[in-house]
Write a protein that holds these residues in place. Structure first.
Motif, PDB file in Angstrom:
ATOM      1  N   SER A   1      -9.656   1.147  -2.384  1.00 19.77           N
ATOM      2  CA  SER A   1      -8.268   0.833  -2.052  1.00 19.77           C
ATOM      3  C   SER A   1      -7.437   0.731  -3.321  1.00 19.77           C
ATOM      4  O   SER A   1      -7.962   0.602  -4.421  1.00 19.77           O
ATOM      5  CB  SER A   1      -8.178  -0.465  -1.256  1.00 19.77           C
TER       6      SER A   1
ATOM      7  N   ASP B   1      -5.065   6.403   6.273  1.00 22.39           N
ATOM      8  CA  ASP B   1      -5.540   5.434   5.281  1.00 22.39           C
ATOM      9  C   ASP B   1      -4.391   4.754   4.530  1.00 22.39           C
ATOM     10  O   ASP B   1      -4.581   3.721   3.898  1.00 22.39           O
ATOM     11  CB  ASP B   1      -6.462   6.107   4.258  1.00 22.39           C
ATOM     12  N   PHE B   2      -3.191   5.337   4.592  1.00 26.10           N
ATOM     13  CA  PHE B   2      -2.052   4.842   3.819  1.00 26.10           C
ATOM     14  C   PHE B   2      -1.202   3.868   4.616  1.00 26.10           C
ATOM     15  O   PHE B   2      -1.109   3.941   5.833  1.00 26.10           O
ATOM     16  CB  PHE B   2      -1.143   5.998   3.390  1.00 26.10           C
TER      17      PHE B   2
ATOM     18  N   LEU C   1       0.326  12.391  -1.513  1.00 24.18           N
ATOM     19  CA  LEU C   1       1.270  11.643  -0.695  1.00 24.18           C
ATOM     20  C   LEU C   1       2.631  11.813  -1.354  1.00 24.18           C
ATOM     21  O   LEU C   1       2.809  11.485  -2.533  1.00 24.18           O
ATOM     22  CB  LEU C   1       0.892  10.159  -0.653  1.00 24.18           C
TER      23      LEU C   1
ATOM     24  N   GLN D   1      -3.081  -0.444  -4.486  1.00 20.25           N
ATOM     25  CA  GLN D   1      -1.748  -0.875  -4.088  1.00 20.25           C
ATOM     26  C   GLN D   1      -0.834  -0.754  -5.292  1.00 20.25           C
ATOM     27  O   GLN D   1      -1.195  -1.175  -6.391  1.00 20.25           O
ATOM     28  CB  GLN D   1      -1.768  -2.314  -3.587  1.00 20.25           C
TER      29      GLN D   1
ATOM     30  N   LYS E   1      -4.167  10.628   6.127  1.00 18.47           N
ATOM     31  CA  LYS E   1      -2.845  10.051   6.355  1.00 18.47           C
ATOM     32  C   LYS E   1      -2.960   8.635   6.924  1.00 18.47           C
ATOM     33  O   LYS E   1      -2.210   7.738   6.531  1.00 18.47           O
ATOM     34  CB  LYS E   1      -2.065  10.965   7.300  1.00 18.47           C
TER      35      LYS E   1
ATOM     36  N   ILE F   1       3.104   0.890  -1.793  1.00 17.97           N
ATOM     37  CA  ILE F   1       2.246   1.979  -1.337  1.00 17.97           C
ATOM     38  C   ILE F   1       0.820   1.464  -1.451  1.00 17.97           C
ATOM     39  O   ILE F   1       0.398   1.051  -2.526  1.00 17.97           O
ATOM     40  CB  ILE F   1       2.407   3.224  -2.226  1.00 17.97           C
ATOM     41  N   SER F   2       0.093   1.487  -0.344  1.00 16.52           N
ATOM     42  CA  SER F   2      -1.289   1.032  -0.392  1.00 16.52           C
ATOM     43  C   SER F   2      -2.156   1.944   0.462  1.00 16.52           C
ATOM     44  O   SER F   2      -1.667   2.639   1.351  1.00 16.52           O
ATOM     45  CB  SER F   2      -1.408  -0.422   0.075  1.00 16.52           C
ATOM     46  N   ALA F   3      -3.439   1.920   0.166  1.00 14.49           N
ATOM     47  CA  ALA F   3      -4.405   2.697   0.944  1.00 14.49           C
ATOM     48  C   ALA F   3      -5.727   1.956   0.918  1.00 14.49           C
ATOM     49  O   ALA F   3      -6.051   1.268  -0.052  1.00 14.49           O
ATOM     50  CB  ALA F   3      -4.579   4.095   0.379  1.00 14.49           C
TER      51      ALA F   3
ATOM     52  N   TYR G   1       1.755  13.518   3.848  1.00 10.18           N
ATOM     53  CA  TYR G   1       0.515  13.641   3.090  1.00 10.18           C
ATOM     54  C   TYR G   1      -0.075  15.015   3.370  1.00 10.18           C
ATOM     55  O   TYR G   1      -0.322  15.370   4.521  1.00 10.18           O
ATOM     56  CB  TYR G   1      -0.466  12.537   3.496  1.00 10.18           C
TER      57      TYR G   1
END
Length: 142
Positions: A96, A60-61, A121, A98, A58, A72-74, A116
């Motif tokens: 990663s 990481d987002f 997610l 996006q 969770k 939305i990115s991680a 998540y």
């Protein structure tokens, strides 16, 4: 409209929801990025975006809403180290992605929620009250 969830299919004003889907993907030795699969579902209450992202946590987002743009990115950093008598080898891997979605004006941005669980997610995008479909009613004539 049925209470069953229906998959996002079509009116032209909703095409913009997908039409602005922007993503960046980089492939270099220190960076490997892929864009996860995304489902968008509409029901009477709003939309739900589901992002398949197993292996992440969770934390990481990052979700960002600016104007009608939902990003939305991680990002995740993985380190691997092998030690031997004569050498030490370290490798770093950065993963990663996006994705940015242009949301319809019918979305109530103040009530967006995300969670998540089990590698998915899930982002709930509730419709504004005035945008929800009202049941048919009989109007009395005075």
């Amino acid at each position: 409209m049925s209470t069953l969830v229906k998959h996002f299919a079509g009116p032209s004003y909703l095409n913009g929801f997908f039409g602005k889907d922007l993503f960046n993907e980089y492939n270099t030795p220190a960076f490997a990025g892929t864009v996860p699969a995304v489902n968008v579902v509409e029901n009477e209450e709003g939309f739900r975006i589901e992002v398949a992202a197993p292996g992440l946590q969770k934390s990481d987002f990052k979700l960002n809403l600016e104007k009608n743009q939902l990003t939305i990115s991680a990002e995740k950093e993985q380190k691997e180290e092998n030690k031997n008598e004569k050498y030490t080898r370290k490798e770093f891997k950065y993963t990663s992605f996006q994705r940015t979605f242009t949301l319809p004006n019918t979305i109530d941005g103040d009530r967006i929620e995300a969670n998540y669980a089990d590698g998915i997610l899930s982002i709930a995008l509730p419709k504004r009250e005035e945008a929800k479909e009202k049941p048919a009613r009989l109007i009395d004539i005075a």
